[in-house]
Design a protein around this motif. Structure first.
Motif, PDB file in Angstrom:
ATOM      1  N   THR A  25       0.812  -1.223   0.000  1.00  0.00           N
ATOM      2  CA  THR A  25       0.000   0.000   0.000  1.00  0.00           C
ATOM      3  C   THR A  25       0.841   1.266   0.000  1.00  0.00           C
ATOM      4  OG1 THR A  25      -0.143  -0.139   2.422  1.00  0.00           O
ATOM      5  CG2 THR A  25      -1.958  -1.104   1.150  1.00  0.00           C
ATOM      6  N   GLN A  26       2.147   1.146   0.229  1.00  0.00           N
ATOM      7  CA  GLN A  26       2.999   2.329   0.318  1.00  0.00           C
ATOM      8  C   GLN A  26       2.908   3.165  -0.948  1.00  0.00           C
ATOM      9  OE1 GLN A  26       7.312   1.594   0.029  1.00  0.00           O
ATOM     10  NE2 GLN A  26       6.862  -0.544  -0.523  1.00  0.00           N
ATOM     11  N   MET A  27       2.821   4.455  -0.760  1.00  0.00           N
ATOM     12  CA  MET A  27       2.800   5.455  -1.823  1.00  0.00           C
ATOM     13  C   MET A  27       1.567   5.372  -2.721  1.00  0.00           C
ATOM     14  SD  MET A  27       5.084   7.298  -0.924  1.00  0.00           S
ATOM     15  CE  MET A  27       6.421   7.220   0.250  1.00  0.00           C
ATOM     16  N   LEU A  28       0.544   4.662  -2.268  1.00  0.00           N
ATOM     17  CA  LEU A  28      -0.747   4.702  -2.931  1.00  0.00           C
ATOM     18  C   LEU A  28      -1.646   5.672  -2.167  1.00  0.00           C
ATOM     19  CD1 LEU A  28      -1.470   0.913  -3.636  1.00  0.00           C
ATOM     20  CD2 LEU A  28      -0.251   2.557  -5.082  1.00  0.00           C
ATOM     21  N   SER A  29      -2.636   6.235  -2.868  1.00  0.00           N
ATOM     22  CA  SER A  29      -3.574   7.124  -2.192  1.00  0.00           C
ATOM     23  C   SER A  29      -4.553   6.309  -1.362  1.00  0.00           C
ATOM     24  CB  SER A  29      -4.341   7.954  -3.221  1.00  0.00           C
ATOM     25  OG  SER A  29      -5.244   7.123  -3.945  1.00  0.00           O
ATOM     26  N   ALA A  47       1.928  -7.363  -3.434  1.00  0.00           N
ATOM     27  CA  ALA A  47       1.922  -6.037  -4.047  1.00  0.00           C
ATOM     28  C   ALA A  47       1.218  -6.091  -5.397  1.00  0.00           C
ATOM     29  CB  ALA A  47       3.347  -5.536  -4.228  1.00  0.00           C
ATOM     30  N   PRO A  48       0.467  -5.055  -5.762  1.00  0.00           N
ATOM     31  CA  PRO A  48      -0.141  -5.015  -7.090  1.00  0.00           C
ATOM     32  C   PRO A  48       0.942  -5.110  -8.166  1.00  0.00           C
ATOM     33  CG  PRO A  48      -1.046  -3.289  -5.681  1.00  0.00           C
ATOM     34  CD  PRO A  48       0.111  -3.878  -4.946  1.00  0.00           C
ATOM     35  N   ASP A  50       1.460  -3.565 -10.822  1.00  0.00           N
ATOM     36  CA  ASP A  50       1.911  -2.287 -11.373  1.00  0.00           C
ATOM     37  C   ASP A  50       2.362  -1.318 -10.282  1.00  0.00           C
ATOM     38  OD1 ASP A  50      -0.574  -1.956 -10.265  1.00  0.00           O
ATOM     39  OD2 ASP A  50      -1.377  -0.693 -11.879  1.00  0.00           O
ATOM     40  N   HIS A  51       2.681  -1.850  -9.095  1.00  0.00           N
ATOM     41  CA  HIS A  51       3.083  -0.984  -7.989  1.00  0.00           C
ATOM     42  C   HIS A  51       4.373  -0.251  -8.329  1.00  0.00           C
ATOM     43  CE1 HIS A  51       4.221   0.400  -4.000  1.00  0.00           C
ATOM     44  NE2 HIS A  51       2.988   0.115  -3.587  1.00  0.00           N
ATOM     45  N   PRO A  52       4.471   1.056  -8.034  1.00  0.00           N
ATOM     46  CA  PRO A  52       5.664   1.824  -8.422  1.00  0.00           C
ATOM     47  C   PRO A  52       6.944   1.410  -7.715  1.00  0.00           C
ATOM     48  CG  PRO A  52       4.205   3.136  -7.027  1.00  0.00           C
ATOM     49  CD  PRO A  52       3.442   1.897  -7.404  1.00  0.00           C
ATOM     50  N   LEU A  53       6.854   0.815  -6.534  1.00  0.00           N
ATOM     51  CA  LEU A  53       8.050   0.422  -5.783  1.00  0.00           C
ATOM     52  C   LEU A  53       8.129  -1.066  -5.492  1.00  0.00           C
ATOM     53  CD1 LEU A  53       8.277   3.231  -3.056  1.00  0.00           C
ATOM     54  CD2 LEU A  53       9.684   2.992  -5.102  1.00  0.00           C
ATOM     55  N   ALA A  54       6.994  -1.708  -5.271  1.00  0.00           N
ATOM     56  CA  ALA A  54       6.992  -3.064  -4.729  1.00  0.00           C
ATOM     57  C   ALA A  54       6.478  -4.128  -5.685  1.00  0.00           C
ATOM     58  CB  ALA A  54       6.155  -3.091  -3.446  1.00  0.00           C
ATOM     59  N   ALA A  55       6.336  -3.812  -6.963  1.00  0.00           N
ATOM     60  CA  ALA A  55       5.800  -4.789  -7.916  1.00  0.00           C
ATOM     61  C   ALA A  55       6.562  -6.107  -7.827  1.00  0.00           C
ATOM     62  CB  ALA A  55       5.883  -4.240  -9.336  1.00  0.00           C
ATOM     63  N   GLY A  56       5.815  -7.203  -7.707  1.00  0.00           N
ATOM     64  CA  GLY A  56       6.428  -8.527  -7.628  1.00  0.00           C
ATOM     65  C   GLY A  56       6.730  -9.001  -6.228  1.00  0.00           C
ATOM     66  N   MET A  57       6.593  -8.127  -5.232  1.00  0.00           N
ATOM     67  CA  MET A  57       6.870  -8.546  -3.860  1.00  0.00           C
ATOM     68  C   MET A  57       5.680  -9.316  -3.307  1.00  0.00           C
ATOM     69  SD  MET A  57       8.931  -5.252  -2.289  1.00  0.00           S
ATOM     70  CE  MET A  57       9.345  -6.097  -0.751  1.00  0.00           C
TER      71      MET A  57
END
Length: 334
Positions: A25-29, A47-48, A50-57
């Motif tokens: 959820t970090q850095m999501l609204s 992590a989603p 398409d997450h900007p930092l955590a994609a694939g975690m």
């Protein structure tokens, strides 16, 4: 009776649990989080894609908050309670190199990155952190609270400054780090949440006069205000109030009061505190890590479900029991 060791373990497990909950959820609204996971998280999530930092975690994985806290813990242990700023800077650079080699996008924050580069280039450590106003020092400071007692807050603040100045040598950042360290230390020493929050405010007032001055809201005053703001509200309203009014950015004067507000709203339930903190949006892995560390210190490790502790240990291959024991070996109550 909750033992000192249980409280020390609670601080470290709480930090890791909150961090892992906030990873996806970090850095999501706040609206994005609600759409993806519901108004309040119920457990660990992948992590989603398409997450900007955590994609694939994967669910239960920790981020830089836990990794840097463990790095600082090892510096304290290796230094027999001292944290040489130059050595800390070198280890932070090595950590980032290892993260980049693993393909991670979760690297050093802006204040830390600038400061360690200056130290490596030869800048005096007292000057390297003069622009550090973000929450990087507060996010990793929990081991200081485990390793040192809070009976003498001025001495505890000295330890916070020593472990923070290389990257965050400003009054606002040191105030935020001191608040978290003092609350964790008070909890490990036997305090409940109310006393720990009072210690946090007192330490923040002391630390605000250390380091370089920058224009920023007063951390101690904002902790008190934020706690009053959410007192007695239902969970979803707490999240909305913290998101809209307290703030959830990387700024110390937002994220540290946000963590204490959620801690206060959930002062009898550390697991719930971590779930709410990871649901508020913005820098919520750090907010949840700070809230979890203090809540765990005040309630002890058994306040977190056994399966939750097992998940963060297994997914991340953590050695939190050993780290807690080694930090406690340094601790002397004053």
């Amino acid at each position: 009776m909750t033992t000192t060791r249980s409280r020390a373990l609670g601080a470290l497990y709480g930090l890791a649990i909150g961090d892992a909950l906030g990873m996806p959820t970090q850095m999501l609204s706040r609206p994005q989080i609600t759409a993806l996971f519901g108004p309040v998280l119920t457990g660990f999530e992948d992590a989603p894609p398409d997450h900007p930092l955590a994609a694939g975690m994967r669910a239960g994985a920790v981020t830089d908050d836990t990794e840097q806290a463990m790095l600082l813990a090892r510096v304290l242990i290796d230094g027999d309670g001292r944290a040489d700023p130059g050595e800390l800077a070198r280890r932070l650079v090595a950590w980032e190199d290892s993260m980049r080699a693993r393909g991670s996008l979760d690297l050093l924050g802006p204040s830390t990155k600038r400061a360690v580069a200056e130290v490596i280039a030869g800048t005096d450590v007292a000057e390297a952190g003069r622009f550090g106003t973000t929450n990087g020092a507060a996010m990793r400071v929990a081991p200081v609270g485990v390793a040192f007692g809070s009976g003498d807050l001025h001495a505890l603040v000295d330890h916070v400054v020593e472990t923070s100045m290389v990257t965050h040598n400003t009054g606002v950042a040191l105030a935020g780090a001191a608040a978290v360290a003092a609350a964790v230390s008070a909890g490990v020493g036997g305090a409940g949440v109310a006393d720990a929050v009072r210690q946090a405010e007192a330490a923040a007032r002391i630390a605000a006069g250390r380091g370089h001055w920058v224009a920023a809201a007063d951390v101690a005053a904002r902790i008190a205000w934020a706690c009053d703001l959410v007192d007695g509200l239902p969970d979803e309203e707490v999240c909305e109030i913290v998101y809209r009014l307290v703030g959830t950015s990387l700024a110390t004067q937002e994220s540290v009061p946000a963590a204490f507000a959620i801690l206060w709203a959930c002062r009898d339930d550390p697991w719930r505190a971590c779930l709410l903190a990871a649901s508020v949006g913005g820098d919520c892995d750090t907010i949840a890590a700070m809230a979890g560390a203090v809540a765990g210190a005040c309630h002890g490790v058994d306040a977190f479900p056994a399966e939750v502790r097992e998940t963060v240990t297994r997914v991340n291959d953590l050695r939190l029991d050993d780290v807690a024991d080694r930090l406690l070996a340094l601790r002397e109550e004053v």
